[in-house]
Motif scaffolding. Structure first.
Motif, mmCIF file in Angstrom:
data_model
loop_
_atom_site.group_PDB
_atom_site.id
_atom_site.type_symbol
_atom_site.label_atom_id
_atom_site.label_comp_id
_atom_site.label_asym_id
_atom_site.label_seq_id
_atom_site.Cartn_x
_atom_site.Cartn_y
_atom_site.Cartn_z
ATOM 1 N N LEU A 178 1.568 4.462 -2.757
ATOM 2 C CA LEU A 178 1.449 5.876 -2.398
ATOM 3 C C LEU A 178 2.792 6.602 -2.524
ATOM 4 C CD1 LEU A 178 -0.794 5.452 0.760
ATOM 5 C CD2 LEU A 178 -1.510 6.163 -1.517
ATOM 6 N N SER A 179 3.814 5.883 -2.980
ATOM 7 C CA SER A 179 5.149 6.473 -3.150
ATOM 8 C C SER A 179 5.703 7.044 -1.860
ATOM 9 C CB SER A 179 5.135 7.573 -4.227
ATOM 10 O OG SER A 179 4.686 7.052 -5.437
ATOM 11 N N ILE A 180 5.449 6.356 -0.770
ATOM 12 C CA ILE A 180 6.096 6.753 0.483
ATOM 13 C C ILE A 180 6.684 5.511 1.141
ATOM 14 C CG2 ILE A 180 4.595 8.736 0.937
ATOM 15 C CD1 ILE A 180 3.069 7.021 2.945
ATOM 16 N N ARG A 181 7.610 5.738 2.052
ATOM 17 C CA ARG A 181 8.050 4.621 2.880
ATOM 18 C C ARG A 181 8.223 5.127 4.302
ATOM 19 N NH1 ARG A 181 13.539 5.180 0.348
ATOM 20 N NH2 ARG A 181 12.701 3.960 -1.367
ATOM 21 N N LEU A 182 8.277 4.186 5.213
ATOM 22 C CA LEU A 182 8.404 4.574 6.606
ATOM 23 C C LEU A 182 9.801 5.096 6.888
ATOM 24 C CD1 LEU A 182 6.530 1.685 8.451
ATOM 25 C CD2 LEU A 182 5.665 3.882 7.627
ATOM 26 N N ALA A 183 9.883 6.074 7.779
ATOM 27 C CA ALA A 183 11.178 6.592 8.211
ATOM 28 C C ALA A 183 11.147 6.621 9.727
ATOM 29 C CB ALA A 183 11.414 7.977 7.627
ATOM 30 N N LEU A 184 11.196 5.423 10.313
ATOM 31 C CA LEU A 184 11.113 5.319 11.767
ATOM 32 C C LEU A 184 12.479 5.586 12.369
ATOM 33 C CD1 LEU A 184 8.891 2.137 11.908
ATOM 34 C CD2 LEU A 184 8.201 4.516 12.218
ATOM 35 N N GLN A 222 0.833 -1.206 0.000
ATOM 36 C CA GLN A 222 0.000 0.000 0.000
ATOM 37 C C GLN A 222 0.867 1.255 0.000
ATOM 38 O OE1 GLN A 222 -2.735 -1.469 3.243
ATOM 39 N NE2 GLN A 222 -4.111 0.072 2.367
ATOM 40 N N LEU A 223 1.912 1.216 0.834
ATOM 41 C CA LEU A 223 2.800 2.374 0.916
ATOM 42 C C LEU A 223 3.488 2.621 -0.425
ATOM 43 C CD1 LEU A 223 4.454 1.897 4.416
ATOM 44 C CD2 LEU A 223 2.396 3.174 3.792
ATOM 45 N N GLU A 224 3.891 1.524 -1.043
ATOM 46 C CA GLU A 224 4.581 1.635 -2.318
ATOM 47 C C GLU A 224 3.694 2.331 -3.343
ATOM 48 O OE1 GLU A 224 6.037 -1.620 -5.431
ATOM 49 O OE2 GLU A 224 6.644 -2.054 -3.351
#
Lengths: 593, 593
Positions: free
Chosen positions: A580-586, A576-578
């Protein structure tokens, strides 16, 4: 399936002799020597149903399997109860239903708490099982009142020619949108929608559109650290009008509030509402949302004490601060400990100390009394209306701190002295808010309301000399010490808007960058306009006498912005994130970009 | 500031002699030899104002500066116009206002398009300047009707004991939430809220709560590829009830629709609405949302043609497909070219060819006629009611393709033949939808509506034998060929729910994983319940006779999910993303994780 012909709570002696079908939940069951009594509950109330071998036949055995919160359909005859079994505590207490047929529509596990008002249950459990919590009569009453209130708002506004317009939820992040919730766009990689903190821009655009009267019961969103009385999503009754003066608008809103209170609380609110200036509210009550159900006003005694021997008073006044006092009538008999106990409370609002004087045995008593001369004591006595048995409390600090400390002490002591009538709804307008506040850190003026708030015509000349003096055509509606709404007339003239931007330190380019399309819209024939928004959740909270916004919302979030029922927010698929062209930056110890 | 005493469009001859103040926008100005006429417009309409040296004094010179879309306040006397200057085209055409005072409330730049109905303006320009577009009378009428419709819905539902409950917008991503909009949480790094595609789960939970009758005019969100008739955010009138049968619910909804049409369109809709099964709708109209304003029904001729010499017909029937025909009455005189022109249209819906027969000079004509024997021709004549001058169109393919091709040809030809009365509102219920559809790819059944849709009691035994046969207690409301709403009764019994999950191929664990808290909720005494949702945008579109959802929404998005006015979505600060613990992952050539 046997479907209801009547509601449980609406049966009365007038129905005696009738055969009815009821659907509802088992509130409680009692077995008296082979006769079974089941109190059946639906949203209208509770009624006693009776299963007796004499008339119930097979229904008795079926009913015997029912447990609390089972869903039943019963058919039977309404009969009067024997005089000695009448239950005066419920509206249907004079009758009962002799059941001849029953259907168990559904079974129920034993609920984690008993379904009734006033249960002592941890709120986290109530929120996790919200669907059971909402079965409790007080929650149902609250939701019904909320629905009713929404209905009153709408019908009144419809009758006054207001048009209900839905504005976007997926909109643009605002320039100062630090608290915006963002929504990544799948179609436009790297771009985001924002959820609106209010429909402000759209409602002003609707005025530019010539719609003249707009309203919306609008969902708004703010991603901020949550306090007990905030929710990440909240509801406001949003209103905007053209071609009305501030007085005309406030009159119309008063009429609306009067109607609301009649129809939801059966209370008559006298008109006109008290109008108090911001300056007066701060001076007398130390608050811009004063609880006006009682007096106990603050008095400025800076002039009297500035020359006294109380060094801290003198210094504060010399440094531009203020000394104010509160006469806690009749508290002169408090023990030293009782007085000292006020200090931690006052400290919460910034007090560094709390000076006091008791009026006892015809004279002022207390540690600071010796530093006053006779004239000062006379002046204080007069200014504060000090009488035998009074307690005078002093705060000396910056204006804001004094207001906070004494304003809150006023509320605490007013409550303690029983001065607050909880059955009273005291509405008032706070008007003439300052247009600009000085931000010490940024070393510039900032808009107190927003940059489109119209200044008072009489104060426009202050733009050139002392912008801090300008009063805004902005107003709050307060109820019992809460702000339940606020609004302003808006700037519609280009030259005034330019003065405003200049005062805020924006260049033309910055203004365009921040408010681009709105400024452009304003150039195409903007009518004079202004508006208001009611905080709907809080208003419902106050009308229903609750103390927590969560009690007024069907599915609220906790103070940490979590929905304990659905367990939202939650994690989502990488896929899903892919998309939306975002990834997590924890922020993990070993993580490196 | 001179504020209005009257609305422009509401002045009539009854006001002659009165002095009025009007506020509005300059629609147009005309100068006739020193006398100035300004048509002033507000949301109520237009009135002619006159500036004449005889009575206007200084106002004339001021008015002379006004241009189109300036905002004016004028004060003057209402007078009757001379007979020869009466304008029968506007309601106020018999009167005018002789202006004595004027105030230019605001100036306006020349707008990019003229503010009137029927302007030929590129939609992108209209959307960018939506605040000007919304000044056009037809847009204002649409927004007012939308507001009125919302009002009718609410008042009816309120009167029937429905409770308006707001459900969360920030909620949890659903298991099949591929089209969910996601909202990163600042407080819970790495976690996301989702915007609801519908309040389905919450409205069912409200039934578990015993609220019995719920409604909400609810904003919903779906992040999908947009077609002309979809918006990323849309509005539905969402309804759920307990303890009602499907028939009771549909009756209540019919009553609501009748009232809506009376009050918004002044149209009487006869009751009961036609009820047509899904199977019949597909058979007769090739659509589950048939336009029932005209006949032109499809006929299955598989039995007649399967043995004919038309090899493709025979093969299709043998392969499990279908041959159906449409009798285009009176089109037998079409030229070969006119008939051939239907093919590209039919091809859009999957047709590989389009066989046809003309009935001309008392006999069947066309390329395929030679392959039929006499008996077949007689049978076809009878089945299709073929008469002199008719055109018979055949489609042979899989059932779905045949339905699509002939269903759409039916609409096209019906329109072409003038069979469709555009002033008519033809509502109908489509009922008995299939519960399950077979997903050829996944090789399993999938829920046609959703996994909580209640099966028809009579068909429950098919769970064990032929799940595809099970009819659902699901229903759509169709209007003139559009689906304007849909709903279903819900499963409330545990054993039925288990059968349903089994049919969908879910293990108990999978079911819990997918629907966890909802299944848990169902165990605490769930009443029989069911509901419905109206597609509010589409309904308003059809009532107002528009052909595009964007015309019914104040601030819509384009087909690429962009708001051309605010330019949303947009980029945001790196810092904002950091706070949300996400970063961009744009697909650039050189990018590597």
């Amino acid at each position: 399936m046997m479907l209801k012909t009547h509601h449980c709570g609406q049966l009365t002696k007038a129905h005696v002799g009738e055969t009815v079908i009821l659907n509802g939940w088992v509130q409680v069951r009692r077995d008296f020597g082979g006769i079974l009594f089941i109190d059946l509950r639906d949203r209208s109330g509770i009624i006693q149903t009776v299963f007796n071998p004499e008339f119930s036949g097979e229904a008795l055995a079926i009913a015997d399997r029912a447990r609390n919160e089972y869903v039943l359909a019963v058919k039977g005859k309404v009969v009067e109860r024997d005089a000695e079994t009448v239950n005066p505590n419920i509206p249907t207490g004079e009758i009962e239903v002799q059941v001849t047929e029953i259907e168990i529509m559904n079974a129920a596990k034993t609920p984690p708490f008993f379904i009734e008002d006033g249960v002592e249950v941890d709120e986290a459990v109530r929120l996790k099982y919200r669907y059971l919590d909402l079965r409790r009569p007080e929650m149902q009453r609250t939701l019904m009142l909320r629905s009713k209130a929404s209905n009153v708002f709408r019908n009144f506004l419809d009758s006054q020619g207001f048009i209900d317009v839905e504005t976007p939820i997926l909109t643009k992040s605002t320039p100062e949108g630090a608290r915006d919730y963002l929504v990544p766009s799948r179609v436009h990689p790297g771009e985001f929608f924002a959820l609106p903190q209010s429909p402000q821009i759209f409602k002003q655009l609707l005025m530019v559109s010539g719609l003249e009267r707009y309203y919306q019961i609008a969902r708004c969103f703010r991603d901020e650290d949550l306090r007990a009385d905030r929710q990440p999503e909240f509801t406001q009754v949003d209103i905007e009008t053209s071609f009305l003066s501030q007085d005309q608008l406030l009159d119309l809103l008063e009429e609306l509030v009067v109607k609301l209170m009649q129809e939801t609380a059966n209370v008559e609110i006298p008109r006109p509402f008290q109008r108090i200036t911001y300056a007066d509210a701060m001076a007398k009550y130390g608050s811009d949302k004063p609880d006006l159900r009682f007096g106990l006003e603050l008095e400025d005694v800076s002039d009297i004490v500035s020359t006294s021997g109380v060094q801290v008073f003198a210094n504060v006044v010399k440094g531009g601060g203020q000394v104010k006092a509160l006469n806690a009538k009749g508290c002169g008999t408090w023990s030293r400990k009782e007085i000292d106990d006020l200090l931690p409370f006052a400290a919460r609002y910034g007090a560094k100390g709390l000076a006091w004087i008791q009026v006892k045995d015809g004279e002022f008593k207390g540690p600071i009394v010796k530093f006053f001369n006779e004239a000062e004591i006379v002046a204080l006595t007069e200014r504060l209306g000090a009488e035998e048995g009074d307690l005078l409390l002093f705060s000396a600090d910056k204006k804001k701190v004094v207001a906070d400390v004494l304003g809150n002490l006023r509320l605490k002591i007013g409550r303690q002295l029983g001065l607050i009538d909880d059955s009273k709804f005291k509405y008032a307008w706070v008007v003439d808010f300052p247009l600009l506040g000085y931000d010490e850190e940024a070393k510039r003026y900032v808009a107190e309301h927003h940059p489109f708030t119209r200044p008072n015509e009489d104060d426009i000349h202050f733009f050139d000399t002392d912008p801090g003096q300008i009063r805004a055509q902005a107003y709050d509606l307060v109820l019992n010490g809460y702000e339940v709404g606020g609004g302003s007339m808006r700037i519609y003239q280009r030259d005034v808007q330019e003065k405003m931007f200049a005062a805020l330190g924006f260049s033309k380019e910055e203004a365009v960058e921040k408010f681009g399309f709105l400024l452009e819209a304003f150039e195409y024939g903007t009518p004079p306009h202004g508006g208001f928004a009611f905080g709907f959740d809080r208003l419902v909270m106050l009308i229903t006498g609750r103390t927590n916004l969560r009690e007024t919302i069907a599915f609220p979030k906790t103070a940490s912005a979590t929905d304990l029922l659905t367990d939202a927010p939650g994690t989502v698929d990488e896929k899903q994130l892919e998309q939306l062209s975002i990834r997590l930056a924890l922020k993990q110890p070993a993580a490196k970009a």
